[in-house]
Enzyme design. Sequence first.
Site, mmCIF file in Angstrom:
data_model
loop_
_atom_site.group_PDB
_atom_site.id
_atom_site.type_symbol
_atom_site.label_atom_id
_atom_site.label_comp_id
_atom_site.label_asym_id
_atom_site.label_seq_id
_atom_site.Cartn_x
_atom_site.Cartn_y
_atom_site.Cartn_z
ATOM 1 N N ASP A 10 1.960 30.611 -24.153
ATOM 2 C CA ASP A 10 2.346 29.630 -23.120
ATOM 3 C C ASP A 10 2.854 30.231 -21.806
ATOM 4 O OD1 ASP A 10 1.779 27.983 -25.243
ATOM 5 O OD2 ASP A 10 3.749 27.060 -25.371
ATOM 6 N N LYS A 108 -2.465 23.459 -27.736
ATOM 7 C CA LYS A 108 -1.587 22.778 -28.690
ATOM 8 C C LYS A 108 -0.833 21.657 -27.992
ATOM 9 C CE LYS A 108 1.850 26.463 -28.190
ATOM 10 N NZ LYS A 108 2.956 25.658 -27.644
ATOM 11 N N CYS A 153 8.455 28.189 -28.722
ATOM 12 C CA CYS A 153 7.063 28.407 -29.124
ATOM 13 C C CYS A 153 6.803 29.817 -29.644
ATOM 14 C CB CYS A 153 6.131 28.038 -27.977
ATOM 15 S SG CYS A 153 6.222 26.267 -27.588
#
Length: 199
Positions: A10, A108, A153
């Site tokens: 990310d 995601k 994450c």
Amino acid sequence: MASEALVVVDVQNDFCPGGALAVERGDEIVPLVNRLIGRFEHVVLTQDWHPAGHSSFASTHPGKAPFETVDMPYGEQTLWPDHCVQATPGAAFHEGLEWTKAELVIRKGFRKAIDSYSAFFENDHETPTGLTGYLRERGIGKLTFAGLATDYCVAFSALDARRQGFEATVMLEACRGIDLGGSLAAMTQRMREAGVVLV
């Protein structure tokens, strides 16, 4: 290093300074991540990819503010500012990230009713992203993680990697955390207890 992969989590505009859910000094990791990308034969990226009106957005819950929590069918969910909305500049990878070498991009959080922190599973810990099967078919058993955010994450991805039987290392210098209510210390401890190597 054919049996090893780097998982870059990310590194997107909305998680960097100026973004909708900025991680403090998140952009500082980009040169470090780029150096890691250069060292690994196999590179996988994750990308938060929410539809507008996602259930994890505080704006979807009248009367709720970002960083409050709500109960979802899969458990407690932290509510976030709207971020990484599909096809917006905030969802794009940081412009300095040299990501084109990546063999796979796992998107995601695209299911409207459930959030997804981990590269392996949605937040119900049951719905898979397909990453486990991909890595096993490629003969990859050792994973190194870098990215944003350490205590969300990155940590959930590393913990799930261990649960799925992979070796997992987190390069802490190439991560930055949110540290919401002591989450950084708590998740660091959870990773250590699960056998994640922290360097």
